[in-house]
Design an enzyme around this catalytic site. Structure first.
Site, short mmCIF file in Angstrom:
data_model
loop_
_atom_site.label_atom_id
_atom_site.label_comp_id
_atom_site.label_asym_id
_atom_site.label_seq_id
_atom_site.Cartn_x
_atom_site.Cartn_y
_atom_site.Cartn_z
N LYS A 1 0.82 -1.20 0.04
CA LYS A 1 0.10 0.23 -0.22
C LYS A 1 0.93 1.29 -0.02
O LYS A 1 1.67 1.41 0.81
CB LYS A 1 -1.03 0.01 1.26
CG LYS A 1 -1.89 1.41 1.20
CD LYS A 1 -2.75 1.16 2.64
CE LYS A 1 -3.74 2.28 2.50
NZ LYS A 1 -4.48 2.25 3.71
N LYS B 1 -2.26 -1.67 -3.67
CA LYS B 1 -2.99 -0.51 -3.76
C LYS B 1 -1.96 0.92 -3.78
O LYS B 1 -1.15 0.89 -3.01
CB LYS B 1 -3.75 -0.57 -2.49
CG LYS B 1 -4.63 0.65 -2.41
CD LYS B 1 -5.50 0.73 -1.00
CE LYS B 1 -6.52 1.89 -0.69
NZ LYS B 1 -7.23 1.93 0.66
N SER C 1 -10.15 5.70 -5.10
CA SER C 1 -10.88 6.66 -5.26
C SER C 1 -10.29 7.82 -6.25
O SER C 1 -11.03 8.42 -6.99
CB SER C 1 -11.24 7.57 -4.00
OG SER C 1 -9.93 8.07 -3.43
#
Length: 324
Positions: free
Chosen positions: A196, A248, A274
């Protein structure tokens, strides 16, 4: 006559293109992230993510039922509490917004849809970090692990099939696995956010979860410049018992996704975050790109790079357009 090799022969009609497609996207490959907010009497639109809302309990149950009917691979719940504190106490409270939501979704869909829970403190803390803070203001890795363990058990007891530690704390998978097993939840799976990155693409998510963050998360999330580090992180999570691993964001890290997929013996996920959603939505609203084609093309690219599972806010919509 030249050319004797004519690859275009296999592109002449849609049926041939479908026959020879190397990568497929099916509803089972898609997971829908959703936000449940405390204190709402109607869904609250997220301005930076057109079409995405903070759900009420009623609309969350409806979204879960639709996801199950669409044959999705799962639904990932994030909680948006009205109260924040230094330790993120709402995350471990059985009556906290996320745990209540997990119970409601599980009651709605049973085992027809894998119910997944974000296992992180950032939505619940008054400083917005993914862990508790030490006296010097840094994130205390080992103290945070103990809360993650408690949080994961609470989520499993609320009905989560899968817990998903996303805080990038060292040792989080092993500590959570130990806690789940000790509490009798040996069958609860762990989806590890293994790679991440400290990305600029999370901006709209901060609005979605009413983030209280000050500063940044660069001391625990990965440097976008690093790829080999991601393989080390994934290898550690696999050794600690991760049942699935994740990269991610997705689109700016397809090289990392490919590398992780090549070493992983478990399913690999990628999160179309997003900011990726917001960019595509904004360009489509202005008529600069074809919205439906771009959604499918980007998700196909994530699958082609090695993702078995794609978390995307378009999951239910896209599933409805796929030839199952």
């Amino acid at each position: 006559m030249f050319p004797t090799d004519r690859p275009r022969r296999l592109r002449t009609i849609p049926a041939l293109r479908r026959l020879t497609a190397e990568t497929e996207v099916r509803p089972r490959n898609l997971v829908l992230p959703v936000f449940l907010a405390e204190g709402l009497d109607a869904p609250k639109p997220i301005s930076s993510m057109p079409g995405v809302v903070q759900h009420t309990h009623e609309t969350l149950r409806k979204a879960a039922a639709e996801a199950a009917a669409a044959g999705l691979g799962g639904i990932m719940l994030f909680g948006v509490p009205s109260h924040h504190d230094a330790t993120g106490s709402g995350a471990v409270d059985p009556e906290g917004i996320l745990n209540v939501g997990l119970r409601e979704v599980r009651a709605e869909v049973g085992d027809a849809l894998p119910v997944m829970a974000d296992t992180c403190l950032d939505e619940f803390t008054d400083h917005g970090h993914c862990g508790v803070l030490a006296d010097d203001g840094s994130v205390d890795n080992d103290a945070t692990l103990e809360i993650y363990a408690e949080m994961a058990v609470a989520q499993a007891e609320a009905g989560a099939h899968v817990v998903a530690p996303s805080g990038m704390m060292d040792g989080q998978v092993g500590r959570i696995r130990e806690a789940l097993d000790a509490a009798g939840h040996a069958d609860t799976a762990i989806l590890a956010y293994s790679a991440k990155y400290a990305s600029a693409f999370y901006g709209p998510f901060r609005e979605a979860v009413d983030s209280q963050l000050t500063g940044d998360r660069r001391t625990y999330q990965q440097d976008p410049a690093n790829a080999r580090e991601a393989l080390r992180e994934a290898a550690l999570d696999l050794a600690e018992g991760a049942d699935m691993v994740m990269v991610k964001p997705a689109m700016a890290y397809l090289d990392v996704l490919r590398s992780v997929a090549e070493i992983s013996e478990v399913p690999v996920a990628a999160y179309q975050v997003s900011g990726e959603y917001a960019m595509i939505s904004a360009a489509a609203e202005r008529g600069w790109i074809d919205r439906e084609r771009t959604i499918l093309e980007t998700v196909t690219g994530i699958r082609r790079a090695g993702a078995d599972i794609v978390l995307t806010y378009w999951a239910t919509e896209l599933a409805g357009r796929l030839d199952r």
